[in-house]
Design a protein around this motif. Structure first.
Motif, PDB file in Angstrom:
ATOM      1  N   LEU A 234       0.992  -1.216   0.052  1.00  0.00           N
ATOM      2  CA  LEU A 234      -0.120   0.199   0.007  1.00  0.00           C
ATOM      3  C   LEU A 234       0.902   1.139  -0.192  1.00  0.00           C
ATOM      4  CD1 LEU A 234      -2.372  -1.071   2.757  1.00  0.00           C
ATOM      5  CD2 LEU A 234      -3.056  -0.945   0.391  1.00  0.00           C
ATOM      6  N   GLU A 235       0.534   2.163  -0.850  1.00  0.00           N
ATOM      7  CA  GLU A 235       1.134   3.468  -0.485  1.00  0.00           C
ATOM      8  C   GLU A 235       1.124   3.973   0.923  1.00  0.00           C
ATOM      9  OE1 GLU A 235      -0.279   6.203  -3.813  1.00  0.00           O
ATOM     10  OE2 GLU A 235       0.163   5.012  -5.440  1.00  0.00           O
ATOM     11  N   ASP A 236       2.244   4.937   1.076  1.00  0.00           N
ATOM     12  CA  ASP A 236       2.293   5.104   2.668  1.00  0.00           C
ATOM     13  C   ASP A 236       0.836   6.117   2.887  1.00  0.00           C
ATOM     14  OD1 ASP A 236       3.612   5.529   4.991  1.00  0.00           O
ATOM     15  OD2 ASP A 236       3.480   7.329   4.660  1.00  0.00           O
ATOM     16  N   ALA A 237       0.543   7.117   2.105  1.00  0.00           N
ATOM     17  CA  ALA A 237      -0.489   7.754   2.532  1.00  0.00           C
ATOM     18  C   ALA A 237      -1.974   7.071   2.803  1.00  0.00           C
ATOM     19  CB  ALA A 237      -0.673   9.018   1.424  1.00  0.00           C
ATOM     20  N   HIS A 238      -2.095   6.445   1.523  1.00  0.00           N
ATOM     21  CA  HIS A 238      -3.396   5.466   1.752  1.00  0.00           C
ATOM     22  C   HIS A 238      -3.088   4.438   3.035  1.00  0.00           C
ATOM     23  CE1 HIS A 238      -6.756   3.539   0.625  1.00  0.00           C
ATOM     24  NE2 HIS A 238      -6.265   2.377  -0.123  1.00  0.00           N
ATOM     25  N   ARG A 239      -2.334   3.855   3.371  1.00  0.00           N
ATOM     26  CA  ARG A 239      -1.948   2.999   4.389  1.00  0.00           C
ATOM     27  C   ARG A 239      -2.109   3.836   5.701  1.00  0.00           C
ATOM     28  NH1 ARG A 239       2.535   2.214   7.596  1.00  0.00           N
ATOM     29  NH2 ARG A 239       2.367   0.395   8.850  1.00  0.00           N
ATOM     30  N   GLN A 240      -1.802   5.105   5.979  1.00  0.00           N
ATOM     31  CA  GLN A 240      -2.235   5.852   6.897  1.00  0.00           C
ATOM     32  C   GLN A 240      -3.780   5.879   7.241  1.00  0.00           C
ATOM     33  OE1 GLN A 240       0.067   6.403   9.531  1.00  0.00           O
ATOM     34  NE2 GLN A 240       1.569   5.124   8.197  1.00  0.00           N
ATOM     35  N   GLN A 241      -4.096   6.160   6.127  1.00  0.00           N
ATOM     36  CA  GLN A 241      -5.642   6.473   5.951  1.00  0.00           C
ATOM     37  C   GLN A 241      -6.201   5.255   6.578  1.00  0.00           C
ATOM     38  OE1 GLN A 241      -6.403   7.533   1.991  1.00  0.00           O
ATOM     39  NE2 GLN A 241      -7.563   9.648   2.902  1.00  0.00           N
ATOM     40  N   LEU A 242      -5.827   3.923   6.101  1.00  0.00           N
ATOM     41  CA  LEU A 242      -6.698   2.658   6.516  1.00  0.00           C
ATOM     42  C   LEU A 242      -6.355   2.386   7.849  1.00  0.00           C
ATOM     43  CD1 LEU A 242      -5.641   0.468   3.470  1.00  0.00           C
ATOM     44  CD2 LEU A 242      -7.923   1.379   4.134  1.00  0.00           C
ATOM     45  N   ILE A 243      -5.036   2.964   8.449  1.00  0.00           N
ATOM     46  CA  ILE A 243      -4.756   2.593   9.795  1.00  0.00           C
ATOM     47  C   ILE A 243      -5.570   3.373  10.716  1.00  0.00           C
ATOM     48  CG2 ILE A 243      -3.004   2.993  11.286  1.00  0.00           C
ATOM     49  CD1 ILE A 243      -0.899   2.448   9.375  1.00  0.00           C
ATOM     50  N   ARG A 244      -5.928   4.631  10.363  1.00  0.00           N
ATOM     51  CA  ARG A 244      -6.656   5.365  11.102  1.00  0.00           C
ATOM     52  C   ARG A 244      -8.391   4.837  11.017  1.00  0.00           C
ATOM     53  NH1 ARG A 244      -3.869   9.772   8.377  1.00  0.00           N
ATOM     54  NH2 ARG A 244      -5.549  10.004   7.164  1.00  0.00           N
ATOM     55  N   LEU A 245      -8.682   4.340   9.876  1.00  0.00           N
ATOM     56  CA  LEU A 245      -9.993   3.659   9.998  1.00  0.00           C
ATOM     57  C   LEU A 245      -9.623   2.238  10.766  1.00  0.00           C
ATOM     58  CD1 LEU A 245     -12.690   2.809   8.417  1.00  0.00           C
ATOM     59  CD2 LEU A 245     -11.358   1.790   6.636  1.00  0.00           C
ATOM     60  N   ALA A 246      -8.943   1.782  10.844  1.00  0.00           N
ATOM     61  CA  ALA A 246      -8.700   0.459  11.567  1.00  0.00           C
ATOM     62  C   ALA A 246      -8.901   0.703  12.929  1.00  0.00           C
ATOM     63  CB  ALA A 246      -7.722  -0.249  11.216  1.00  0.00           C
ATOM     64  N   HIS A 247      -8.110   1.839  13.582  1.00  0.00           N
ATOM     65  CA  HIS A 247      -8.198   2.313  14.669  1.00  0.00           C
ATOM     66  C   HIS A 247      -9.697   2.663  15.230  1.00  0.00           C
ATOM     67  CE1 HIS A 247      -4.423   2.587  16.844  1.00  0.00           C
ATOM     68  NE2 HIS A 247      -3.681   2.909  15.550  1.00  0.00           N
ATOM     69  N   HIS A 248     -10.306   3.217  14.260  1.00  0.00           N
ATOM     70  CA  HIS A 248     -11.470   3.684  14.437  1.00  0.00           C
ATOM     71  C   HIS A 248     -12.354   2.239  14.732  1.00  0.00           C
ATOM     72  CE1 HIS A 248     -15.828   5.489  14.107  1.00  0.00           C
ATOM     73  NE2 HIS A 248     -15.942   4.474  13.076  1.00  0.00           N
ATOM     74  N   LEU A 249     -12.220   1.365  13.895  1.00  0.00           N
ATOM     75  CA  LEU A 249     -13.047   0.108  13.929  1.00  0.00           C
ATOM     76  C   LEU A 249     -12.774  -0.559  15.217  1.00  0.00           C
ATOM     77  CD1 LEU A 249     -12.897  -1.204  10.268  1.00  0.00           C
ATOM     78  CD2 LEU A 249     -14.834  -0.081  11.569  1.00  0.00           C
ATOM     79  N   VAL A 250     -11.370  -0.765  15.565  1.00  0.00           N
ATOM     80  CA  VAL A 250     -10.861  -1.621  16.880  1.00  0.00           C
ATOM     81  C   VAL A 250     -11.603  -0.876  18.066  1.00  0.00           C
ATOM     82  CG1 VAL A 250      -9.083  -1.999  18.241  1.00  0.00           C
ATOM     83  CG2 VAL A 250      -9.007  -2.357  15.902  1.00  0.00           C
ATOM     84  N   GLU A 251     -11.712   0.368  18.019  1.00  0.00           N
ATOM     85  CA  GLU A 251     -12.081   1.072  19.254  1.00  0.00           C
ATOM     86  C   GLU A 251     -13.737   1.070  19.325  1.00  0.00           C
ATOM     87  OE1 GLU A 251     -10.614   4.665  18.941  1.00  0.00           O
ATOM     88  OE2 GLU A 251      -8.351   4.346  19.546  1.00  0.00           O
ATOM     89  N   THR A 252     -14.313   0.961  18.188  1.00  0.00           N
ATOM     90  CA  THR A 252     -15.805   1.100  18.260  1.00  0.00           C
ATOM     91  C   THR A 252     -16.470  -0.393  18.421  1.00  0.00           C
ATOM     92  OG1 THR A 252     -15.658   2.896  16.644  1.00  0.00           O
ATOM     93  CG2 THR A 252     -17.840   1.752  16.548  1.00  0.00           C
ATOM     94  N   LEU A 253     -15.842  -1.526  17.664  1.00  0.00           N
ATOM     95  CA  LEU A 253     -16.362  -2.650  17.719  1.00  0.00           C
ATOM     96  C   LEU A 253     -15.974  -3.506  19.013  1.00  0.00           C
ATOM     97  CD1 LEU A 253     -15.367  -3.888  14.150  1.00  0.00           C
ATOM     98  CD2 LEU A 253     -17.594  -3.463  14.858  1.00  0.00           C
ATOM     99  N   PRO A 254     -17.325  -4.326  19.305  1.00  0.00           N
ATOM    100  CA  PRO A 254     -17.354  -5.083  20.630  1.00  0.00           C
ATOM    101  C   PRO A 254     -15.861  -6.068  20.215  1.00  0.00           C
ATOM    102  CG  PRO A 254     -19.356  -5.611  19.311  1.00  0.00           C
ATOM    103  CD  PRO A 254     -18.663  -4.640  18.907  1.00  0.00           C
ATOM    104  N   SER A 255     -15.560  -6.539  21.463  1.00  0.00           N
ATOM    105  CA  SER A 255     -14.396  -7.608  21.169  1.00  0.00           C
ATOM    106  C   SER A 255     -14.728  -9.063  20.445  1.00  0.00           C
ATOM    107  CB  SER A 255     -13.896  -7.996  22.646  1.00  0.00           C
ATOM    108  OG  SER A 255     -14.785  -8.973  23.327  1.00  0.00           O
ATOM    109  N   TYR A 256     -15.802  -9.238  20.504  1.00  0.00           N
ATOM    110  CA  TYR A 256     -16.034 -10.564  19.737  1.00  0.00           C
ATOM    111  C   TYR A 256     -16.163 -10.256  18.110  1.00  0.00           C
ATOM    112  CZ  TYR A 256     -20.935  -8.596  19.087  1.00  0.00           C
ATOM    113  OH  TYR A 256     -21.982  -7.723  18.943  1.00  0.00           O
ATOM    114  N   ARG A 257     -16.140  -9.132  17.567  1.00  0.00           N
ATOM    115  CA  ARG A 257     -16.055  -8.851  16.224  1.00  0.00           C
ATOM    116  C   ARG A 257     -14.521  -8.872  15.772  1.00  0.00           C
ATOM    117  NH1 ARG A 257     -20.252  -6.260  13.736  1.00  0.00           N
ATOM    118  NH2 ARG A 257     -19.107  -6.866  12.056  1.00  0.00           N
ATOM    119  N   HIS A 258     -13.654  -8.810  16.564  1.00  0.00           N
ATOM    120  CA  HIS A 258     -12.240  -8.626  16.276  1.00  0.00           C
ATOM    121  C   HIS A 258     -11.591  -9.454  15.415  1.00  0.00           C
ATOM    122  CE1 HIS A 258     -11.577  -5.163  19.318  1.00  0.00           C
ATOM    123  NE2 HIS A 258     -12.261  -5.122  18.570  1.00  0.00           N
TER     124      HIS A 258
END
Length: 568
Positions: A234-258
């Motif tokens: 992944l290009e670095d800029a796009h990777r950083q966007q996906l990392i921010r998205l993943a942080h949002h999902l990890v913090e939002t979703l309950p543990s059984y969805r991880h």
């Protein structure tokens, strides 16, 4: 080759050239809209008809809806927008009172607008609900479908009703339905009123990742999986966007969805993200981190980033079990990983052993039926606690043997040998060692350490049960009842007599004999009380037994059974 395509059963066929002007205008409008700055750049165009989630697809669109949706989807693709066919729904939930009680709990629904000529009075005939208060009112999009019919796993995206594009407002169009639920208990009657209609929803692709925080988490998972599924760098800029998205999902979703995200997060390769993801599944109560996944991540990105956080969570009731599960995966663990595991075991083994040595008293079988119902529950709990004690020792043996922790093993053996509980060696220590040895057969381990545990349990059992117990030589029995009534006094005088095995107490009240039975049970005296009704009175026979000898014999036999199963 030139084809002239026509729609059958129509007197007048559509001419493509006549439609090019509107199509170009729509393409231009969508292109211009996609380049503008919007606070919430989601465009939702309502079609003319209502559909159910089950039949929503391009092939099932009615009349002009197919043409409108086709033009919009093509325009979105040409303008760099993400677009889907979907349902737009208005939902209003309210509380009130039902006046026509003969119709309580009914359901009335105009899910699709196949009967568009139905009169509004058709609804009024059934609408006998007086609304007191509105609990919820929302507009949202759901049931997302791509142009080729692929369903997207998205529950809902909230919309602003004022931003919907439509000739007829959503609440004035087709797709009206409602259901009324009767009052139950403390809950009053409720009514759900909805309108839903087919729609095309779109947003600029270059802003999609910023929008996902406002959308349903399932769509975020869909985008993350789609972006990483080809496994290409992944290009670095796009990777950083996906990392921010993943942080949002990890913090939002309950543990059984991880578990749905493990492969994608590993591919992104952000250690802090992976740390947050894994440790959200561990707290002071339980560690639910997948051991296979943890080893995979730790071996790839290093064990050190996770070490302190893992150690602080090992106080969980299954902390030692989770450490053991790392060894039991059979995966290769580096020297770094083994060093950290030894530190974790060293910080946790004493707590685990304290739980294993703690005494658990087996409940006594009560004499009355009412108490026996509770006895079954008590026995179930006792057996569960006893198995848990065995497991703690089993984990300790496997961990110290597999990680070459000879010093910890020696200290643990010394503590295990000092247990004051009478049945600890035969019911806890011995069975745990046998189970541990059996499970270690297929695992690389230090056999010398495992053998130290075997030798220790054998020595403890042989010291506690050197010879079989001898049965009593006569009828004398130890102990006294803790009561000085005339009946208990008679039993106390009877107990030490060497040549008398039973006495009778005839023609007395039943409560007197039950009193003797209760005192015998409390004092654990070796007698049985047999009560029989004779006419209006009761006779009792008090017989001496060999319960203490039989108990000792059972313990001795169990000890010999454990020794027989231990390897020489």
């Amino acid at each position: 080759m030139v084809y002239n395509l026509a729609i059958t059963n129509r007197k007048k066929q559509p001419v493509l050239s006549q439609q090019m002007g509107p199509i170009e205008a729509i393409n231009h409008a969508i292109q211009q809209w996609s380049q503008e700055t919007h606070g919430n750049p989601i465009l939702t165009y309502l079609l003319d008809h209502s559909y159910s989630e089950q039949n929503l697809s391009m092939a099932n669109l009615k009349n002009g809806d197919f043409a409108k949706a086709s033009v919009l989807l093509n325009a979105a693709a040409n303008s760099g927008c993400q677009a889907y066919l979907c349902l737009a729904t208005y939902l209003r939930t309210s509380y009130g009172e039902v006046y026509s009680y003969g119709r309580r709990g009914r359901y009335y629904d105009y899910d699709e607008d196949s009967d568009e000529d139905s009169d509004e009075s058709d609804f009024e005939e059934y609408d006998d609900f007086e609304e007191y208060d509105v609990d919820e009112e929302r507009v949202y999009a759901h049931a997302f479908v791509t142009s080729d019919g692929t369903q997207i796993n998205v529950k809902r995206i909230d919309l602003d009703e004022e931003n919907l594009v439509a000739k007829i407002p959503l609440v004035d169009g087709p797709g009206r339905g409602y259901s009324i639920s009767e009052a139950t208990g403390n809950e009053g009657a409720s009514k759900d009123l909805w309108y839903h209609r087919g729609a095309v929803i779109m947003w600029p692709k270059d802003r999609e990742l910023d929008l996902i925080a406002k959308m349903d988490a399932d769509y975020g998972i869909h985008v993350l999986k789609s972006a990483t599924q080809d496994q290409s760098p992944l290009e670095d800029a796009h990777r950083q966007q996906l990392i921010r998205l993943a942080h949002h999902l990890v913090e939002t979703l309950p543990s059984y969805r991880h578990k749905d995200l493990s492969a994608e997060l590993t591919q992104l390769g952000d250690v802090e993200l992976l740390k947050t993801f894994l440790l959200k599944q561990a707290d002071s109560y339980a560690i639910e981190i997948d051991p296979h996944l943890f080893i995979q991540v730790a071996e790839q990105f290093g064990w050190k980033p996770f070490a302190q956080a893992i150690q602080s969570r090992l106080t969980a009731h299954n902390g030692f079990q989770w450490l053991d599960s790392l060894v039991q995966t059979g995966q290769s663990i580096s020297d770094e990983g083994q060093d950290f595991m030894r530190k974790w075991v060293a910080s946790r083994w004493q707590q685990s052993l304290t739980a294993a040595i703690q005494s658990v008293v087996e409940p006594e079988l009560p004499s009355n039926a009412r108490a026996r119902d509770r006895y079954h529950y008590q026995m179930t709990r006792f057996n569960t606690e006893k198995r848990a004690k065995q497991d703690e020792i089993l984990y300790l043996v496997r961990l110290t043997s597999c990680l070459n922790m000879e010093t910890v093993a020696s200290k643990a053996i010394d503590r295990l040998a000092d247990s004051p509980e009478e049945t600890f060696f035969t019911e806890t220590f011995g069975p745990a060692i046998i189970s541990a040895l059996d499970s270690l057969k297929q695992t690389t381990h230090n056999e010398t350490i495992a053998q130290q545990f075997v030798s220790a349990v054998r020595q403890c059992i042989q010291a506690q049960y050197p010879t079989p117990p001898e049965p009593p030589e006569d009828w004398s029995r130890e102990g006294q009842l803790d009561c000085d009534c005339e009946f208990c006094t008679e039993v106390n005088a009877f107990l030490p007599k060497q040549d008398i095995g039973s006495i009778r107490i005839d023609k007395t009240l039943k409560r007197n004999l039950l009193h003797i039975e209760s005192e015998v049970e409390k004092s654990q005296i070796e007698v049985d009380v047999d009560i029989k009704k004779v006419a209006s009175k009761f006779n009792g026979i008090i017989r001496k037994n060999q319960s203490q000898y039989e108990r000792k014999r059972q313990l001795y036999d169990a000890a010999q059974g454990i020794i027989a199963k231990l390897p020489s």
